[in-house]
Design a protein around this motif. Structure first.
Motif, PDB file in Angstrom:
ATOM      1  N   ARG A 331       0.834  -1.205   0.000  1.00 39.25           N
ATOM      2  CA  ARG A 331       0.000   0.000   0.000  1.00 39.25           C
ATOM      3  C   ARG A 331       0.869   1.256   0.000  1.00 39.25           C
ATOM      4  O   ARG A 331       0.497   2.280  -0.582  1.00 39.25           O
ATOM      5  CB  ARG A 331      -0.987  -0.009   1.157  1.00 39.25           C
ATOM      6  CG  ARG A 331      -0.418   0.085   2.544  1.00 39.25           C
ATOM      7  CD  ARG A 331      -1.524  -0.056   3.589  1.00 39.25           C
ATOM      8  NE  ARG A 331      -1.038   0.174   4.945  1.00 39.25           N
ATOM      9  CZ  ARG A 331      -0.403  -0.729   5.668  1.00 39.25           C
ATOM     10  NH1 ARG A 331      -0.175  -1.939   5.173  1.00 39.25           N
ATOM     11  NH2 ARG A 331       0.007  -0.455   6.894  1.00 39.25           N
ATOM     12  N   GLN A 334       1.873   1.612  -3.571  1.00 42.94           N
ATOM     13  CA  GLN A 334       0.766   2.097  -4.400  1.00 42.94           C
ATOM     14  C   GLN A 334       0.533   3.587  -4.189  1.00 42.94           C
ATOM     15  O   GLN A 334       0.341   4.334  -5.148  1.00 42.94           O
ATOM     16  CB  GLN A 334      -0.517   1.320  -4.082  1.00 42.94           C
ATOM     17  CG  GLN A 334      -1.719   1.778  -4.914  1.00 42.94           C
ATOM     18  CD  GLN A 334      -2.985   0.985  -4.612  1.00 42.94           C
ATOM     19  OE1 GLN A 334      -2.899  -0.171  -4.169  1.00 42.94           O
ATOM     20  NE2 GLN A 334      -4.139   1.587  -4.829  1.00 42.94           N
ATOM     21  N   TYR A 335       0.551   4.023  -2.907  1.00 41.42           N
ATOM     22  CA  TYR A 335       0.311   5.442  -2.626  1.00 41.42           C
ATOM     23  C   TYR A 335       1.365   6.307  -3.298  1.00 41.42           C
ATOM     24  O   TYR A 335       1.057   7.334  -3.924  1.00 41.42           O
ATOM     25  CB  TYR A 335       0.316   5.684  -1.116  1.00 41.42           C
ATOM     26  CG  TYR A 335      -0.013   7.115  -0.735  1.00 41.42           C
ATOM     27  CD1 TYR A 335      -1.326   7.526  -0.563  1.00 41.42           C
ATOM     28  CD2 TYR A 335       0.996   8.059  -0.569  1.00 41.42           C
ATOM     29  CE1 TYR A 335      -1.631   8.844  -0.224  1.00 41.42           C
ATOM     30  CE2 TYR A 335       0.713   9.380  -0.233  1.00 41.42           C
ATOM     31  CZ  TYR A 335      -0.606   9.759  -0.063  1.00 41.42           C
ATOM     32  OH  TYR A 335      -0.898  11.066   0.260  1.00 41.42           O
ATOM     33  N   LEU A 424      -7.756   2.362   0.647  1.00 41.45           N
ATOM     34  CA  LEU A 424      -6.483   1.704   0.351  1.00 41.45           C
ATOM     35  C   LEU A 424      -6.177   0.625   1.386  1.00 41.45           C
ATOM     36  O   LEU A 424      -5.808  -0.510   1.039  1.00 41.45           O
ATOM     37  CB  LEU A 424      -5.369   2.754   0.329  1.00 41.45           C
ATOM     38  CG  LEU A 424      -3.972   2.296  -0.109  1.00 41.45           C
ATOM     39  CD1 LEU A 424      -3.968   1.884  -1.568  1.00 41.45           C
ATOM     40  CD2 LEU A 424      -2.957   3.422   0.131  1.00 41.45           C
ATOM     41  N   ASN A 425      -6.350   0.965   2.652  1.00 36.95           N
ATOM     42  CA  ASN A 425      -6.096  -0.010   3.723  1.00 36.95           C
ATOM     43  C   ASN A 425      -7.046  -1.195   3.626  1.00 36.95           C
ATOM     44  O   ASN A 425      -6.635  -2.353   3.782  1.00 36.95           O
ATOM     45  CB  ASN A 425      -6.229   0.659   5.098  1.00 36.95           C
ATOM     46  CG  ASN A 425      -5.094   1.619   5.386  1.00 36.95           C
ATOM     47  OD1 ASN A 425      -3.996   1.455   4.876  1.00 36.95           O
ATOM     48  ND2 ASN A 425      -5.361   2.627   6.198  1.00 36.95           N
ATOM     49  N   HIS A 428      -6.134  -3.551   0.672  1.00 32.78           N
ATOM     50  CA  HIS A 428      -4.951  -4.380   0.901  1.00 32.78           C
ATOM     51  C   HIS A 428      -5.195  -5.430   1.981  1.00 32.78           C
ATOM     52  O   HIS A 428      -4.627  -6.522   1.919  1.00 32.78           O
ATOM     53  CB  HIS A 428      -3.749  -3.501   1.232  1.00 32.78           C
ATOM     54  CG  HIS A 428      -3.140  -2.867   0.012  1.00 32.78           C
ATOM     55  ND1 HIS A 428      -2.223  -3.501  -0.785  1.00 32.78           N
ATOM     56  CD2 HIS A 428      -3.357  -1.656  -0.574  1.00 32.78           C
ATOM     57  CE1 HIS A 428      -1.880  -2.723  -1.790  1.00 32.78           C
ATOM     58  NE2 HIS A 428      -2.562  -1.594  -1.696  1.00 32.78           N
TER      59      HIS A 428
END
Length: 642
Positions: A331, A334-335, A424-425, A428
């Motif tokens: 993550r 990705q960020y 996002l969290n 994942h």
């Protein structure tokens, strides 16, 4: 003969520090003053009175030997343990240690392991780590451990013996000079911050103080002092010794308020900001972690860390992206890959571990601010728009203080960012593979079952190898728990000694070493040291019967030309349980999922109650590939032609 006591010193006077004026950008509030139309700053944030500074004070020792003066300096720094191996050319210091009871001499099995112990002691306590070795092979054996500490900016003092000065050039046993064929002082000069030989007692106080100042400078580092036997026994008529710790500790100037304010405003106004914490932020976060967490929550700024910065910001916090680097969090990757308009790097040089093998993902950051103690590391990987050479703690304090008196620049952006991070969290977490409850034990099982025990005052010492990647990728660290890695030199076998030094320095903390079987075979004999000195450390060994990182790396690079079960990198299937028991440790074997979870509570309890090292050998599936794709690809790369 007991060591002479310091002469009584006058009480430490207090003086009022002069106030300094700082030039702020136009329109910027003074630190501690609210913006117009905003809530008043917290009362503790206002510094209306200048700080008080305590002066250094010194006592005087008279008619003492060089080694007695040395021990008085260590005692003044509150060093209560030194680590090493005795030998003829360091005998004066060893004899002086035997004549007193305030500083323990922990005798290791090997000088390299003893240097790792001094490193672990320094990391755990924040005090000076001290390694004592003899001349010649004693010094050269310790060198890897000393270099490892130095590259990780750990304050370690190595004291090596030397033949008497009148024997220089005669080929005396273990002579370590140019005339004798091997100059260890010069060898250490290339892997420490300073290295010197004391050739006269009168120069000893000055050169020792210089070494201590260098070790305690910012950034910290390892130093080496070579002490000939005749000089060690010489008398000093008078020598001054500090009466309180910290006399030689250095520091950096605080960051200019204008630069901190600029960083704050860029963070406050950014649409996609990111704060990246390296190990250089450890001291700042350990002292102001709660305030920093409140600051980033108020502005909803996500936080990633380097491998060595892991856990400085709670990985249980929704703003934590985890480790950004080799074997790090998907993550976080990705960020960053989606684009960052403001990247603030606090205390990381962005080396290969921290930069994900110098990944091009970092180039997505349009504005970079890097804060570090060393000017040369700023901008060595990324183009930096605002370099700040200063104490990281001053930047953290400034951000917190400015944050008290300002609102987020765009509330809508903050809401959007919060929603994105939550999504996002969640994504994942949903994508995380489910571990099978039956079948072979996988390293992910070990990490999953270790995780619940990394709470409270627990220190985890992670070795180099596949275990590094699994710990980085799978474990979740939240303060006050801490994790330490030897990334600078990436020394295998480090944790076996470091966990002993850490536990000696912080006996109240739970101390766990996570290591591979290859590393365990390198320094596992230090278990007998833990047994002798009743050090209740816990060792978790990932046992796959291979030099795993090399085995998986070559398999990945060769395109499958060599099978994973090829015996070339096999360890010969040694019985690590019996090996551990033969050295006096309690040892257990885990072969199935769920066994470690059942075993760990009682093992951790026994370690402290019995003050005896505990070894858990986890027989893991050698086929499980570690999260090292970027590292394997980097090693396999070939130079571009033409």
């Amino acid at each position: 003969m007991s060591q002479p006591a310091l002469a009584k010193a006058a009480p430490s006077p207090l003086i009022r520090a002069e106030s300094t004026s700082v030039l702020f950008p136009q329109g910027a509030p003074a630190v501690g003053q609210p913006r117009e139309g905003t809530a008043q700053a917290e009362p503790h944030a206002r510094a209306e009175e200048p700080a008080l500074v305590k002066l250094r004070t010194f006592g005087t020792l008279e008619e003492v030997t060089v080694v007695e003066a040395l021990l008085a300096h260590l005692e003044a720094e509150q060093v209560d343990a030194v680590f090493g191996i005795p030998g003829g050319n360091i005998a004066p210091l060893v004899q002086a240690l035997r004549r007193q009871s305030r500083i323990r001499f922990i005798i290791g099995s090997h000088e390299g392991g003893s240097a790792f112990m001094a490193d672990g002691y320094a990391r755990a306590t924040g005090k000076l780590g001290v390694c004592v070795v003899t001349a010649g092979p004693g010094a050269t054996n310790a060198m890897t451990g000393v270099a490892s500490a130095h590259l990780d900016q750990v304050p370690v003092l190595t004291l090596s013996g030397q033949v008497s000065t009148e024997r220089f050039g005669l080929g005396a046993i273990q002579e370590s000079t140019d005339e004798g064929g091997i100059n260890t002082a010069e060898m250490f000069r290339h892997c420490t911050a300073s290295s010197t030989t004391i050739v006269d007692a009168r120069s000893f106080p000055r050169l020792l103080e210089r070494a201590l100042k260098t070790a305690y400078a910012v950034p910290h580092g390892a130093v080496h002092v070579s002490l000939p036997t005749n000089v060690a026994r010489q008398k000093l008529a008078k020598v001054s010794v500090p009466t309180a710790p910290g006399a030689w500790k250095g520091g950096l100037p605080a960051a200019p308020a204008s630069e901190v304010y600029t960083a704050f405003e860029l963070l406050r106004q950014a649409k996609r900001p990111l704060i990246y914490l390296g190990s250089g932020a450890r001291e700042a976060l350990e002292s102001r972690g709660a305030e920093f967490a409140a600051f980033v929550r108020r502005y909803c700024i996500p936080v990633a860390t380097s491998l060595r910065g892991k856990g400085l910001f709670s990985e249980e916090d929704f703003l934590s992206l985890g480790v950004l680097g080799i074997a790090g969090s998907k993550r976080a990757e990705q960020y960053l890959g989606e684009g960052v308009d403001m990247l603030l790097v606090l205390g990381s040089r962005l080396g290969e571990w921290a930069s994900k093998s110098f990944s091009s993902l970092f180039e997505s950051a349009s504005t970079v601010i890097q804060v570090d103690a060393t000017p040369s590391v700023i901008g060595q990987f990324l183009q930096v728009q605002l370099p700040i050479v200063a104490d990281v703690g001053s930047v953290v304090a400034g951000l917190v203080e400015f944050g008290h008196s300002s609102a987020p620049g765009h509330e809508a952006q903050v809401r959007e960012r919060r929603q994105h991070l939550n999504a996002l969290n969640l994504a994942h977490r949903s994508a995380a593979p489910v571990l099978p409850e039956d079948g072979p034990l996988k390293p992910q099982h070990v990490m999953d079952e270790l995780n619940p025990h990394l709470r409270g005052h627990t220190d985890l010492y992670v070795d180099m190898g596949n275990c590094t990647g699994w710990a980085t990728h799978c474990l979740r660290i939240a303060p006050p728990a801490r994790v330490f890695y030897p990334c600078g030199l990436s020394s295998m076998g480090w944790s076996l000694g470091a966990v002993i030094g850490g536990k000696v320095g912080r006996p109240e903390n739970t101390a766990i070493a996570l290591t591979g079987d290859g590393s365990f075979l390198m320094n596992g004999t230090e278990l007998v040291t833990a047994v002798r000195y009743r050090v209740g450390a816990v060792y978790i060994v990932l046992n796959d019967n291979y030099l795993g990182m090399v085995n998986h790396g070559e398999h990945a690079q060769s395109g499958g030309e060599y099978a994973l079960d090829d015996p070339y990198f096999s360890l010969g299937d040694p019985d690590l349980v019996k090996f551990s028991e033969s050295l006096g440790a309690a040892a257990y074997e885990v072969t199935k999922p769920g066994q470690l979870a059942q075993l760990l509570p009682q093992v951790l309890q026994r370690a402290d109650e019995e003050r005896r090292p505990q070894v858990i050998v986890c027989r893991i599936d050698y086929r499980e590939v570690p999260p090292y794709g970027d590292r394997f690809a980097a090693v396999a790369s070939t130079p571009k032609q033409g």
